[in-house]
Design an enzyme around this catalytic site. Structure first.
Site, PDB file in Angstrom:
ATOM      1  CG  ASN A   1      -2.245  -0.669   0.987  1.00 54.37           C
ATOM      2  OD1 ASN A   1      -2.708  -0.756  -0.156  1.00 54.37           O
ATOM      3  ND2 ASN A   1      -2.877  -1.157   2.055  1.00 54.37           N
TER       4      ASN A   1
ATOM      5  CG  ASP B   1      -8.703  -0.924  -2.523  1.00 49.89           C
ATOM      6  OD1 ASP B   1      -8.353  -1.323  -1.384  1.00 49.89           O
ATOM      7  OD2 ASP B   1      -9.252   0.165  -2.723  1.00 49.89           O
TER       8      ASP B   1
ATOM      9  CD  GLU C   1      -2.788  -7.116   6.333  1.00 47.41           C
ATOM     10  OE1 GLU C   1      -1.784  -7.132   7.063  1.00 47.41           O
ATOM     11  OE2 GLU C   1      -3.693  -6.255   6.421  1.00 47.41           O
TER      12      GLU C   1
END
Length: 575
Positions: free
Chosen positions: A182, A191, A218
């Protein structure tokens, strides 16, 4: 899911009623049938639970009210829709049924359009509720199940595994170095990673009963019922390979140049010694070992391995905030005295039979003079009385019955010889209540005063064939479906003679309760084919025959009426 996916259970001790309802609904729903309460409860608790139950009230063994009470008191069956379909049409009985949790109450004789509409309305509401519930169980980003669904199913599968003795498997999955993904590639890339990764993980589950859920962030979890350690390991390796095959770039991972996952595997035999969270703890410990050993791997954990690691000390739950753990604590702390707040049907046992089923049951022999009083009082039960008047009538009837017994004990009067109801009512003095004069046979009306009107069904003249059988009314209730109407008549012709014979046997055995029950059954059969006179006579036997003498006379009248009715019905069938 659509309406055809829902299963409807029809419960009635009368085969004719079951057959009729089944014919009405089988084109739109999956149908199951039960002939009694115990059988209905067994089906409702089975693997293919019905969405809706059409339930009769008056049945042998346990009645419909008790069946409904047990269904609503059981967590496994409390959400099943219950619709009472019964010939007990008074408001007090309807109130009892609705207070027990029934969704609707349909009075017999049933109307095909009405039954279809009410069932359709309830199923439509269930369909919408199920759709909303299903949406609440789906993770918005990955479109797999969410934590709420997993928590619920883990508890259910743990209980099921305890009863079956089969192992329960669990896989905990974590995307390696997801924060670094990320941070360097952006949340949009994160995503996409979760979406494609969830699809890859799900592709490794081959059985309908297996579940994949997003556990948080996650982390994902897979629940595999009836799967041992080797089976869970094979599935976990297939999941790891599926994610690796995506080749999603991740240069900031110590496990490789693309996205990988670490997986912790556990499989145990469920027992009373542990709660469902024990399986979750084992898988979580395995996942932590997989990360510590370098990630992108599958690590197994069972009771023996865990004991070797911790010398028998199980680590405290690392997810004590999850909903399942809270639920299990609350269940464990519940007291045995906490009972569901349902109406106590068993308390109805003390209620007089006249109040419960609209009938009377007196065991005293018929006495020649006081018989007139008892006949007049019992006939009043046919009137639409409110609760206050019904209670006063109960008191009057009980007082009169006590007086009759005392007179008999002192030999002040002698029991009357058994006789036909015609001659009994013919001897009653003019001016008695009109309800006592009601009846289709000429003898039953012989002693009535001038100006008193027999209580025929509305719109039926004394000599009209319509009093025996109203084909127009039958077709209206069957939705002008000739096939179902003919099938209803055929079933009636098969069942009615059996009921009449059972009533004769009950009278010979001096079993008034059984007589009243069989009369209730025959009343339902007669109503199904719109046989008005037979229905009226059966209702009189059910509700206004407190003595064997009156019952015998009514049984004979029922037989005579059936003799007149049978050729009319066969003519309608073209036989």
């Amino acid at each position: 899911m659509n309406r055809q996916d829902y299963r409807i259970l029809i419960v009635d001790d009368e085969p004719a009623n079951v057959y009729l309802l089944s014919r009405m609904l089988r084109d739109s729903y999956r149908i199951a049938e039960a002939r009694g309460g115990e059988e209905a409860l067994a089906i409702a608790r089975g693997p293919d639970k019905p969405a809706l139950i059409l339930l009769d009230v008056m049945m042998p063994e346990i009645d419909g009210f008790e069946v409904c009470r047990r269904l609503k008191a059981d967590d496994e069956t409390k959400d099943i829709i219950v619709i009472f379909v019964t010939a007990i049409g008074d408001s007090a009985a309807e109130e009892v049924g609705l207070n027990l949790g029934a969704a609707d109450y349909i009075a017999k004789p049933i109307s095909l359009p009405i039954v279809r509409a009410r069932v359709r309305n309830q199923i439509n509401m269930r369909l919408k509720a199920d759709m909303l519930e299903a949406m609440s169980y789906i993770d918005g980003l990955t479109h797999v199940y969410n934590r709420r669904k997993f928590d619920t199913l883990l508890h259910k599968e743990w209980q099921r595994a305890r009863h079956s003795g089969k192992p329960l498997g669990l896989i905990m999955i974590d995307f390696d170095h997801f924060k670094a993904l990320n941070d360097h590639y952006g949340h949009g890339a994160g995503d996409v990673c979760l979406q494609q990764g969830a699809a890859a993980l799900g592709s490794a589950l081959k059985r309908q009963g297996d579940l994949l859920a997003r556990y948080g962030g996650e982390e994902f979890v897979a629940l595999l019922p009836e799967t041992d350690m080797e089976g869970v390991r094979v599935t976990a390796e297939a999941m790891r390979a599926a994610v690796n095959a995506l080749k999603l770039e991740h240069k900031y991972s110590s496990a490789g140049s693309h996205v990988t996952v670490s997986l912790g595997v556990a499989a145990v035999q469920a027992s009373e010694e542990h709660q469902a969270t024990y399986l979750l703890e084992l898988a979580d410990r395995a996942l932590n070992r997989a990360k510590a050993l370098g990630r992108d791997r599958v690590v197994l954990m069972d009771e023996v391995m865990d004991a070797e690691l911790d010398e028998g000390v199980i680590a405290a739950p690392q997810r004590s905030d999850d909903a399942l753990a809270r639920d299990e604590v609350s269940v464990e702390g519940a007291t045995d005295s906490a009972e569901p707040a349902y109406l106590d049907v068993e308390s109805l046992e003390d209620m007089p039979e006249r109040r419960r089923h609209g009938g009377t049951s007196a065991e005293a022999e018929v006495l020649s003079q006081p018989e007139k009083v008892l006949q007049a009082l019992s006939a009043l039960y046919l009137l639409p009385l409110n609760a206050e008047l019904h209670a006063e009538l109960d008191s009057l009837y009980d007082a009169a019955s006590d007086l009759v017994e005392r007179l008999h004990a002192h030999a002040l009067v002698m029991p009357a010889e058994p006789s036909r109801l015609d001659s009994t009512l013919a001897s009653v003095a003019p001016g008695k209540p009109a309800a006592v004069c009601a009846g289709p046979s000429p003898g039953a009306r012989a002693g009535c005063s001038e100006g008193l009107s027999p209580s025929w069904p509305p719109g039926v003249s004394e000599n009209a064939d319509l009093g025996h059988f109203d084909v127009t009314e039958l077709m209206r209730r069957m939705g002008d479906d000739r096939e179902i109407a003919d099938a209803t008549i055929e079933q009636f012709l098969a069942d009615a003679p059996v009921r009449l014979e059972e009533m004769r046997a009950a009278w010979e055995a001096e079993d008034l309760d059984q007589l009243h029950f069989k009369a209730h059954s025959l009343k339902g059969l007669a109503g199904a084919v719109s046989a008005r006179r037979l229905q009226t006579l059966a209702e009189r036997l059910e509700k206004s025959a407190p003595t064997l003498t009156l019952a015998r006379a009514l049984v004979e009248d029922l037989k005579q009426e059936y003799v007149l009715l049978e050729p009319l019905l066969r003519k309608e069938l073209g036989v």
